[in-house]
Write an enzyme that holds these catalytic residues in place. Structure first.
Site, mmCIF file in Angstrom:
data_model
loop_
_atom_site.group_PDB
_atom_site.id
_atom_site.type_symbol
_atom_site.label_atom_id
_atom_site.label_comp_id
_atom_site.label_asym_id
_atom_site.label_seq_id
_atom_site.Cartn_x
_atom_site.Cartn_y
_atom_site.Cartn_z
ATOM 1 N N ARG A 39 0.761 -1.219 -0.100
ATOM 2 C CA ARG A 39 -0.014 0.018 -0.174
ATOM 3 C C ARG A 39 0.744 1.135 -0.104
ATOM 4 N NH1 ARG A 39 -5.067 -1.727 3.830
ATOM 5 N NH2 ARG A 39 -5.553 -3.368 2.950
ATOM 6 N N CYS A 40 2.089 1.145 -0.599
ATOM 7 C CA CYS A 40 3.224 2.264 -0.428
ATOM 8 C C CYS A 40 2.796 3.018 -1.916
ATOM 9 C CB CYS A 40 4.434 1.732 -0.341
ATOM 10 S SG CYS A 40 5.612 3.182 -0.306
ATOM 11 N N GLY A 41 3.084 4.391 -1.747
ATOM 12 C CA GLY A 41 3.216 5.039 -3.113
ATOM 13 C C GLY A 41 4.277 4.617 -3.789
ATOM 14 N N ALA A 43 5.078 1.391 -4.347
ATOM 15 C CA ALA A 43 4.487 0.012 -4.817
ATOM 16 C C ALA A 43 5.095 -0.278 -6.409
ATOM 17 C CB ALA A 43 3.189 -0.264 -4.462
#
Length: 166
Positions: A39-41, A43
């Protein structure tokens, strides 16, 4: 900046299926070790990591992922959910191991050792965010790249290519 470390390949860690492994299980491959989060930017870096695996895997590169939920809870899922996300969203074929802590007193032993490596600015210490990258050469040299440095950055590719067998 490169850092010598001869014992990283013998440090045990837990795999996605709950068994124990070490980096030595990958033989003398060049390893690209990354703490990942679904869910990281950042990713989308999964796509570039997979492309490196496909491009250089036959020549001796192994990308090794370690999910981490320490940064704003960006990897909250179960291992099954994480593996499903990686394979269906990004086509990941490289190993994604059990979740780890990368900072703090309960950090995984592998990450405690990796954090001793210096980055391009000569700084060592805590993992700053998801997708911090470490290239471990067969000789035991560690090259550290901070999260904003994309996996296909020329500096990372150069380190990988220089470490691969000719």
């Amino acid at each position: 900046m490169a850092e010598e470390s001869t014992d990283l390949r013998s440090i045990p860690f837990e795999t996605a299926d709950g068994s124990t492994a070490t980096l030595a299980d990958y033989g003398s491959d060049v390893l690209l070790i990354v703490n990942v989060a679904s869910r990281c930017g950042l990713a989308p870096q999964y796509e570039q990591l997979e492309e490196l695996q496909r491009t250089y895997g036959d020549r001796g590169l192994q990308v090794v992922g370690f999910p981490c939920n320490q940064f704003m809870g960006q990897e909250p899922g179960s291992m099954e959910e994480i593996l499903e996300y990686c394979s269906t969203t990004w086509g990941v074929t490289f190993p994604v191991n059990a979740k780890v802590r990368v900072n703090g007193s309960h950090a995984a032993p592998l990450y405690k050792a990796l954090k001793r490596a210096k980055d391009a600015e000569g700084k060592r210490g805590p993992i700053l965010w998801n997708f911090e990258k470490f290239v471990l050469t067969p000789e035991g040299t560690v090259h550290r790249f901070r999260p904003p440095v994309k996996p296909d950055d020329p500096a990372i590719v150069r380190v990988i290519e220089d470490a691969l067998p000719r």
